[in-house]
Scaffold this motif. Structure first.
Motif, mmCIF file in Angstrom:
data_model
loop_
_atom_site.group_PDB
_atom_site.id
_atom_site.type_symbol
_atom_site.label_atom_id
_atom_site.label_comp_id
_atom_site.label_asym_id
_atom_site.label_seq_id
_atom_site.Cartn_x
_atom_site.Cartn_y
_atom_site.Cartn_z
ATOM 1 N N ASP A 152 31.352 17.902 79.637
ATOM 2 C CA ASP A 152 32.625 18.324 79.047
ATOM 3 C C ASP A 152 33.210 17.262 78.141
ATOM 4 O O ASP A 152 34.267 17.462 77.558
ATOM 5 C CB ASP A 152 33.635 18.636 80.170
ATOM 6 N N LEU A 153 32.600 16.113 78.045
ATOM 7 C CA LEU A 153 33.175 15.035 77.255
ATOM 8 C C LEU A 153 32.958 15.295 75.763
ATOM 9 O O LEU A 153 31.945 15.866 75.367
ATOM 10 C CB LEU A 153 32.515 13.708 77.639
ATOM 11 N N PRO A 154 33.934 14.847 74.967
ATOM 12 C CA PRO A 154 33.755 15.009 73.519
ATOM 13 C C PRO A 154 32.736 13.991 73.002
ATOM 14 O O PRO A 154 32.254 13.151 73.761
ATOM 15 C CB PRO A 154 35.151 14.711 72.971
ATOM 16 N N GLN A 178 32.725 4.873 75.410
ATOM 17 C CA GLN A 178 34.034 5.528 75.291
ATOM 18 C C GLN A 178 34.396 5.498 73.815
ATOM 19 O O GLN A 178 34.092 4.524 73.115
ATOM 20 C CB GLN A 178 35.115 4.812 76.117
ATOM 21 N N ARG A 179 35.060 6.545 73.375
ATOM 22 C CA ARG A 179 35.390 6.663 71.953
ATOM 23 C C ARG A 179 36.223 5.482 71.465
ATOM 24 O O ARG A 179 36.048 5.012 70.328
ATOM 25 C CB ARG A 179 36.130 7.977 71.701
ATOM 26 N N LEU A 180 37.107 4.989 72.303
ATOM 27 C CA LEU A 180 37.962 3.880 71.910
ATOM 28 C C LEU A 180 37.123 2.630 71.605
ATOM 29 O O LEU A 180 37.358 1.941 70.609
ATOM 30 C CB LEU A 180 38.977 3.571 73.014
ATOM 31 N N TRP A 181 36.141 2.345 72.463
ATOM 32 C CA TRP A 181 35.289 1.171 72.215
ATOM 33 C C TRP A 181 34.501 1.355 70.929
ATOM 34 O O TRP A 181 34.270 0.404 70.169
ATOM 35 C CB TRP A 181 34.324 0.933 73.373
ATOM 36 N N ARG A 192 27.534 10.010 71.885
ATOM 37 C CA ARG A 192 27.034 9.577 73.191
ATOM 38 C C ARG A 192 25.508 9.574 73.235
ATOM 39 O O ARG A 192 24.908 8.725 73.881
ATOM 40 C CB ARG A 192 27.560 10.503 74.295
ATOM 41 N N VAL A 235 31.325 16.262 84.468
ATOM 42 C CA VAL A 235 32.055 15.142 83.877
ATOM 43 C C VAL A 235 31.364 14.616 82.624
ATOM 44 O O VAL A 235 31.992 14.058 81.750
ATOM 45 C CB VAL A 235 32.239 13.997 84.901
ATOM 46 N N GLU A 290 32.404 19.784 88.585
ATOM 47 C CA GLU A 290 33.029 19.393 87.331
ATOM 48 C C GLU A 290 31.969 18.659 86.510
ATOM 49 O O GLU A 290 31.440 17.653 86.958
ATOM 50 C CB GLU A 290 34.207 18.468 87.614
#
Lengths: 522, 217
Positions: free
Chosen positions: A304-306, A106-109, A311, A301, A299
């Motif tokens: 579609d993620l940035p 995840q971008r936050l991590w 990644r 999932v 979808e």
């Protein structure tokens, strides 16, 4: 650190700049951590305070490293021009640490981890400074070993990716852990009884699977969603009927069909099943059944993620260093398990399968609707069924299906991963494409123009250039003559899935389609 | 002096960071982020920061519960448990509208409604008598778990419901609440004299359950 003549200002500036940059990353991470403190306490749980402490230590290390570097510059102490190399070491170590400790990406991590890596770099500069003064030889060894090891690992990952690109193989397929988890979540339970037939030990609605042995009939592995799981007794499923039809014909064309069906899955999961479970069975051909009703409007999932670039390097199931050893182990284990089962199956072959399952006669008495579709009980309320069909028609017939490109990409990946094993596709139409009355009702409700065969038109045009053999069931099912009430009754009442008649029509078409492919492959 | 400066600036930064959290508006702006993790974290943050003002977070929390790839299911459920009791109407609306919701989502909504306790009972019974009839089973389970606070609204439903099917169901639920439904005995006795055969039987069964008797009478 060995004393050398004072380094030039550009070299000292370079070191300073890197340490300042590192401190900036730490401060940024701290700001991010504080801004998200409230949800992070819940999300991280017991890891919250260690992370906070880690960032604090990173901050202290950053400040101390800068202070130490300033003093060395003032005293004219010699500098080893290694800060860039140490920066690379810290980044690669941070990359490996992130892969090991964080999943999924995840971008936050990543942003928080960057602060820790920056702090680690500052601490490393401090450590090397201290070690360099006390034991230059030890500092040199630490520097050399750490950089060589970590750069070697990075080089290995790059090499594996280059090899995978040049020589595609299921071992290198980066299908992701997410699809595998979804498959695990939605597959049937081993032994679960459906229509009097127990699912096998792998949780599939079929007899036990085993690795193909020499001399056995042609092995076809069928992959699909709830159409493959089926809503009919096992003896009426199209994969079972396909086996029976091939057994009635010449021995050369006899087929054994292993049915890998999991409800609720889509293109990415088909790819995952192909790599993880179909190929270890050593099939002669793999068939993927696509249901146009929902496989083209999933979808995406993952897609579609940035931050797709990040990644590709920081999501554990995308990194070959993490994936490859685990896959080798699992495939070896799976092959050994399937081979072991093959031996016991061969010994018990004379007696046939001893599954305690309902035979055809008992099943037709327990479920009389398999012989007469007019006896079928509706699975859904009529309004719910209508809304589902309307929703699907709007997704795939009023516009280009939203996940059409994802489907194409996954099929091409599957073709590459399958290697020498031929891959074929069967397109299953939605009920509104087959039953006129349903189509008329949906068209009236849609309030916008619908192109009934749009998905097949787009897909068949693509299949013509893809090199993948495809069976389109739409014309096959439309050719089935209707019953007395004017309906074809190929789908279970208000259910959206094939009934016994639908399975029979599919099996007949599949038989001639696959026979040609198998004969051509010989 | 220089030594103090080295540590003063970062310490000041720490102080500033620690005092600045995100505002509600900032959390809300992230609820529609295309990254479901960012949206999920924002929903959780908003729910914890201001449960009463976190109405917009509820649909995102419900969606996050179903997204196993994001890894926030448990946290979203917990956040929903904290914020849901203040927005029972929205939970009931989601329960009624989504006919094919996942077991995880359904279970979380029901747990949250139970957690809301007496605050939610009137609205749940109102939903049961109105748009939530298709979900009578789920709503009934919630009322049973809430327990005694459900009795009075169920008595009202028994006496005032527009049709006998609802009255039957109210009698059924009161019976299953057992001795806690003693205040409902007069209403049940009146219902046991109803012209409707099924309602009479349901009321008598309920009375027997409340009085702890198993035989008719």
């Amino acid at each position: 650190m060995k004393a050398t003549p004072s380094t030039s200002w550009p070299q000292r500036f370079g070191t300073f700049a890197l340490l300042l940059l590192a401190l900036a990353f730490v401060l940024r991470s701290f700001a991010l951590f504080s801004a998200n403190a409230l949800p992070l306490q819940l999300v991280l749980g017991s890891s919250y305070w260690p992370l906070a402490a880690g960032l604090l230590c990173a901050l202290i290390a950053g400040v101390l490293a800068l202070r130490a570097e300033w003093r060395r510059a003032q005293s004219g102490e010699a500098q080893a021009l290694a800060s860039l190399r140490w920066g690379c070491t810290a980044l690669i170590a941070g990359w490996l640490g992130f892969l090991f400790l964080v999943d999924p990406f995840q971008r936050l991590w990543f942003d928080l981890g960057l602060g820790l890596v920056a702090g680690g770099y500052s601490a490393f500069v401090l450590l090397m400074g201290i070690l360099g003064r006390r034991s230059p030889r030890a500092a040199f060894c630490v520097d050399l070993v750490s950089f060589s090891l970590l750069a070697g690992l990075l080089g290995l990952e790059v090499s594996l990716r280059a090899w995978a690109g040049a020589y595609p193989s299921p071992m290198f397929a980066r299908v992701g852990g997410g699809p595998s988890e979804l498959v695990q979540r939605f597959r049937c339970k081993p032994g679960e009884v459906r229509f009097g037939f127990p699912c096998n030990s792998a949780g599939y609605y079929d007899e036990e699977f085993y690795r193909k042995q020499p001399g056995e009939p042609t092995r076809v592995v069928s992959i699909g969603d709830s159409f493959s799981v089926g809503t009919v007794p096992h003896a009426w499923h199209y994969t079972t009927l396909l086996e029976e039809q091939s057994a009635l014909s010449q021995e050369r064309s006899r087929l054994r069909v292993d049915n890998l069906g999991v409800a609720g899955i889509g293109p990415r999961e088909y790819l995952s099943l192909l790599v993880e479970e179909a190929l270890p069975l050593d099939p002669d051909l793999i068939l993927i059944s696509l249901f146009v009703g929902n496989d083209l409007s999933v979808e995406d999932v993952l897609g579609d993620l940035p931050d797709s670039g990040l990644r590709a390097w920081l999501q554990r199931d995308q990194v070959l260093l993490a994936v490859f050893p685990d896959r080798v182990r699992r495939l070896q284990k799976e092959q050994a398990r399937l081979s072991g089962r093959a031996a016991s199956q061969a010994r018990g072959a004379a007696g046939g399968d001893a599954q305690p399952s309902m035979d055809r006669s008992a099943a037709s008495q327990a479920f009389p609707w398999v012989l007469d579709p007019l006896l079928e009980e509706p699975s859904l309320a009529p309004e719910t069924f209508h809304n589902i069909e309307l929703g699907r028609a709007l997704e795939i017939c009023a516009q280009d299906p939203p996940s059409l490109q994802l489907m194409k990409d996954c099929l091409l990946q599957a073709k590459r991963a399958a290697g020498d094993v031929p891959l074929a596709v069967m397109l299953i139409p939605d009920e509104f494409q087959v039953e006129q009355e349903l189509w008329d009702s949906i068209s009236a409700s849609a309030k916008r123009p619908l192109e009934r065969d749009r998905p097949q038109r787009l897909l068949m045009a693509w299949f013509a250039t893809s090199g993948l053999p495809v069976l389109d069931l739409l014309p096959v099912l439309r050719d089935v003559p209707p019953l007395k009430d004017g309906k074809r009754h190929l789908y279970h009442a208000f259910d959206t899935h094939f009934n016994a008649r639908g399975n029979e029509a599919a099996a007949k078409a599949l038989h001639s389609f696959l026979r040609k492919l198998v004969d051509a492959a010989r | 002096m220089r030594l103090r400066l080295y540590f003063f600036i970062p310490a000041l930064w720490l102080f500033v960071c620690a005092s600045c959290g995100k505002t509600n508006a900032e959390w809300e702006s992230q609820l529609t982020d295309r990254d479901p993790f960012v949206a999920g974290v924002a929903a959780i943050g908003l729910s914890l920061q201001d449960p009463a003002g976190a109405r917009a977070a509820i649909p995102v929390l419900l969606a996050t519960i179903d997204r196993s790839e994001v890894g926030l299911q448990a946290q979203a459920a917990e956040a929903l448990f904290r914020v849901g009791p203040q927005h029972v109407d929205l939970l009931l609306e989601n329960l009624v509208v989504d006919e094919l919701m996942s077991f995880d989502r359904l279970g979380t909504i029901k747990n949250t409604l139970v957690g809301a306790g007496p605050r939610a009972v009137q609205q749940i019974v109102g939903c049961l008598a109105g748009p939530g009839r298709q979900k009578a089973g789920d709503l009934g389970q919630v009322l049973l778990e809430i327990g005694e606070p459900s009795v009075v609204p169920l008595i009202n439903l028994l006496e005032q419901a527009p049709d006998n099917k609802l009255k039957n169901y109210a009698a059924f639920l009161l019976g299953n609440l057992g001795p806690r439904s003693r205040p409902a005995l007069p209403a049940l006795q009146r219902a046991s004299a109803s012209e409707d055969l099924e309602l009479r039987a349901a009321a008598k069964r309920a009375i027997a359950q409340i009085q702890g008797r198993t035989s008719n009478g």
